[in-house]
Scaffold this motif. Sequence first.
Motif, PDB file in Angstrom:
ATOM      1  N   VAL A 160      84.015  52.720  75.099  1.00 53.71           N
ATOM      2  CA  VAL A 160      83.463  51.466  74.594  1.00 53.71           C
ATOM      3  C   VAL A 160      82.743  51.680  73.271  1.00 53.71           C
ATOM      4  O   VAL A 160      81.938  52.609  73.140  1.00 53.71           O
ATOM      5  N   THR A 161      83.015  50.796  72.319  1.00 52.70           N
ATOM      6  CA  THR A 161      82.259  50.762  71.072  1.00 52.70           C
ATOM      7  C   THR A 161      81.764  49.332  70.858  1.00 52.70           C
ATOM      8  O   THR A 161      82.567  48.390  70.857  1.00 52.70           O
ATOM      9  N   VAL A 162      80.453  49.197  70.711  1.00 49.09           N
ATOM     10  CA  VAL A 162      79.838  47.891  70.486  1.00 49.09           C
ATOM     11  C   VAL A 162      79.362  47.831  69.032  1.00 49.09           C
ATOM     12  O   VAL A 162      78.541  48.644  68.605  1.00 49.09           O
ATOM     13  N   PHE A 163      79.905  46.876  68.298  1.00 51.30           N
ATOM     14  CA  PHE A 163      79.491  46.631  66.917  1.00 51.30           C
ATOM     15  C   PHE A 163      78.456  45.508  66.902  1.00 51.30           C
ATOM     16  O   PHE A 163      78.508  44.589  67.733  1.00 51.30           O
ATOM     17  N   GLN A 164      77.537  45.570  65.958  1.00 51.60           N
ATOM     18  CA  GLN A 164      76.530  44.517  65.825  1.00 51.60           C
ATOM     19  C   GLN A 164      76.521  43.995  64.402  1.00 51.60           C
ATOM     20  O   GLN A 164      76.374  44.748  63.447  1.00 51.60           O
ATOM     21  N   SER A 165      76.687  42.686  64.262  1.00 57.04           N
ATOM     22  CA  SER A 165      76.630  42.055  62.952  1.00 57.04           C
ATOM     23  C   SER A 165      75.190  41.986  62.448  1.00 57.04           C
ATOM     24  O   SER A 165      74.232  41.962  63.237  1.00 57.04           O
ATOM     25  N   ALA A 166      75.052  41.888  61.130  1.00 52.85           N
ATOM     26  CA  ALA A 166      73.739  41.643  60.531  1.00 52.85           C
ATOM     27  C   ALA A 166      73.265  40.222  60.811  1.00 52.85           C
ATOM     28  O   ALA A 166      72.075  39.931  60.695  1.00 52.85           O
ATOM     29  N   LEU A 167      74.178  39.344  61.201  1.00 49.15           N
ATOM     30  CA  LEU A 167      73.850  37.946  61.442  1.00 49.15           C
ATOM     31  C   LEU A 167      73.647  37.686  62.930  1.00 49.15           C
ATOM     32  O   LEU A 167      74.551  37.909  63.747  1.00 49.15           O
ATOM     33  N   PHE A 168      72.456  37.243  63.300  1.00 46.48           N
ATOM     34  CA  PHE A 168      72.138  36.844  64.676  1.00 46.48           C
ATOM     35  C   PHE A 168      72.326  37.969  65.694  1.00 46.48           C
ATOM     36  O   PHE A 168      72.476  37.695  66.882  1.00 46.48           O
ATOM     37  N   GLN A 169      72.370  39.220  65.216  1.00 47.89           N
ATOM     38  CA  GLN A 169      72.583  40.359  66.105  1.00 47.89           C
ATOM     39  C   GLN A 169      73.802  40.118  67.014  1.00 47.89           C
ATOM     40  O   GLN A 169      73.819  40.494  68.179  1.00 47.89           O
ATOM     41  N   THR A 170      74.837  39.491  66.452  1.00 47.51           N
ATOM     42  CA  THR A 170      76.037  39.160  67.225  1.00 47.51           C
ATOM     43  C   THR A 170      76.868  40.411  67.471  1.00 47.51           C
ATOM     44  O   THR A 170      77.103  41.201  66.557  1.00 47.51           O
ATOM     45  N   THR A 171      77.325  40.577  68.694  1.00 48.89           N
ATOM     46  CA  THR A 171      78.096  41.767  69.038  1.00 48.89           C
ATOM     47  C   THR A 171      79.595  41.501  69.032  1.00 48.89           C
ATOM     48  O   THR A 171      80.058  40.386  69.286  1.00 48.89           O
ATOM     49  N   SER A 172      80.333  42.544  68.721  1.00 48.69           N
ATOM     50  CA  SER A 172      81.783  42.611  68.907  1.00 48.69           C
ATOM     51  C   SER A 172      82.050  43.920  69.639  1.00 48.69           C
ATOM     52  O   SER A 172      81.400  44.930  69.348  1.00 48.69           O
ATOM     53  N   THR A 173      82.999  43.916  70.557  1.00 49.18           N
ATOM     54  CA  THR A 173      83.218  45.098  71.384  1.00 49.18           C
ATOM     55  C   THR A 173      84.681  45.489  71.392  1.00 49.18           C
ATOM     56  O   THR A 173      85.566  44.630  71.452  1.00 49.18           O
ATOM     57  N   VAL A 174      84.922  46.800  71.326  1.00 46.88           N
ATOM     58  CA  VAL A 174      86.269  47.347  71.460  1.00 46.88           C
ATOM     59  C   VAL A 174      86.260  48.313  72.640  1.00 46.88           C
ATOM     60  O   VAL A 174      85.430  49.229  72.688  1.00 46.88           O
ATOM     61  N   ILE A 175      87.156  48.073  73.605  1.00 42.94           N
ATOM     62  CA  ILE A 175      87.221  48.900  74.809  1.00 42.94           C
ATOM     63  C   ILE A 175      88.602  49.547  74.889  1.00 42.94           C
ATOM     64  O   ILE A 175      89.629  48.853  74.879  1.00 42.94           O
ATOM     65  N   GLN A 176      88.614  50.863  74.953  1.00 38.34           N
ATOM     66  CA  GLN A 176      89.865  51.627  75.040  1.00 38.34           C
ATOM     67  C   GLN A 176      90.194  51.858  76.513  1.00 38.34           C
ATOM     68  O   GLN A 176      89.486  52.568  77.223  1.00 38.34           O
ATOM     69  N   LEU A 177      91.275  51.243  76.957  1.00 36.58           N
ATOM     70  CA  LEU A 177      91.700  51.360  78.349  1.00 36.58           C
ATOM     71  C   LEU A 177      93.048  52.075  78.413  1.00 36.58           C
ATOM     72  O   LEU A 177      93.656  52.396  77.388  1.00 36.58           O
ATOM     73  N   GLU A 178      93.523  52.335  79.612  1.00 37.50           N
ATOM     74  CA  GLU A 178      94.687  53.200  79.795  1.00 37.50           C
ATOM     75  C   GLU A 178      95.907  52.691  79.033  1.00 37.50           C
ATOM     76  O   GLU A 178      96.586  53.445  78.347  1.00 37.50           O
ATOM     77  N   GLU A 179      96.176  51.384  79.164  1.00 38.62           N
ATOM     78  CA  GLU A 179      97.376  50.838  78.532  1.00 38.62           C
ATOM     79  C   GLU A 179      97.078  49.820  77.432  1.00 38.62           C
ATOM     80  O   GLU A 179      98.012  49.210  76.891  1.00 38.62           O
ATOM     81  N   LEU A 180      95.841  49.608  77.103  1.00 37.06           N
ATOM     82  CA  LEU A 180      95.529  48.564  76.117  1.00 37.06           C
ATOM     83  C   LEU A 180      94.216  48.834  75.405  1.00 37.06           C
ATOM     84  O   LEU A 180      93.379  49.612  75.880  1.00 37.06           O
ATOM     85  N   ILE A 181      94.073  48.145  74.281  1.00 37.00           N
ATOM     86  CA  ILE A 181      92.807  48.065  73.570  1.00 37.00           C
ATOM     87  C   ILE A 181      92.330  46.622  73.709  1.00 37.00           C
ATOM     88  O   ILE A 181      93.057  45.680  73.356  1.00 37.00           O
ATOM     89  N   LEU A 182      91.115  46.442  74.229  1.00 35.37           N
ATOM     90  CA  LEU A 182      90.534  45.110  74.388  1.00 35.37           C
ATOM     91  C   LEU A 182      89.488  44.897  73.297  1.00 35.37           C
ATOM     92  O   LEU A 182      88.541  45.668  73.170  1.00 35.37           O
ATOM     93  N   ILE A 183      89.678  43.841  72.514  1.00 36.41           N
ATOM     94  CA  ILE A 183      88.767  43.494  71.430  1.00 36.41           C
ATOM     95  C   ILE A 183      88.071  42.192  71.806  1.00 36.41           C
ATOM     96  O   ILE A 183      88.732  41.208  72.144  1.00 36.41           O
TER      97      ILE A 183
END
Length: 278
Positions: A9-32
């Motif tokens: 798991v990688t959690v990104f945080q924007s400078a605006l409103f501390q908004t998060t975006s997440t990328v999860i590496q799973l066995e058969e897929l990448i979930l954004i």
Amino acid sequence: MIQYSNDLVTVFQSALFQTTSTVIQLEELILIVDPNWLPGEIEEIQAHVDAVRGDKACYLLFTHGDYDHIIGYKAFPDAKTIGSAGLSKHPKKEHKLKLIRDFDATYYVTRSYPVEFPNLDIVIEHDGQQVTIGSTTLTFYLAPGHTEDGLFTVIDAAGVLVAGDYLSDFELPFIYHSALAYEDTIRKAAGIVRDHPIQLLIPGHGQHTTSHTEMERRVNMALGHLERMKQAILAGDEQALKELEQEHGFLSETTMECHKDNVRIMRQELLEDGAKEV
């Protein structure tokens, strides 16, 4: 910037409103999840996905349809999309796109991709609905209250709960849809943490947590705020409502307006709906 990272798991945080975006590496897929806000921030997410993707399929998950959470949709044009039925049938799609365009025009922002409202490939219609991709199962729960189209996502294989705009470490309830539904959704979140092997909670704004004690604190913070607001409305205690307004972490004209909306919606549900029942 990267707020948190482990092997999956990688959690990104924007400078605006501390908004998060997440990328999860799973066995058969990448979930954004909810790629946002600024072009450079989205490019950082794109670069990370390109670095870890390999030959895996990409899936793009939207926790709800607020414009800050859908703003990076077309930055991943080959991704399959997931969201709630409420998002699919959102009644104000063009309004959300106008908010993005207005934001970009106000701050002279240019993007390398078109601004569009998400078209969903996978639509979540009920609690406990599961989507299995290879050996990975995603479990979804409808999460109305903040908005009508909210969605919780549980990835048991990674021990993750993606909570959307609930259970922030600092952000008190913003109610755009229903105060009663918001309370039910927070209680639902508590049950999810209890019934699933959740090791990482990711809110839409603010900090992740790996602590069950902190997860419980966030549940209690939201429920306590809603209960005190309810009692103040029923008692007609304007001073107590003013004090609740002052509890927001970043007190501003925006939070004060949101507080007024919270009170208006809860008052309508408690008093007007109660009068109809009588």
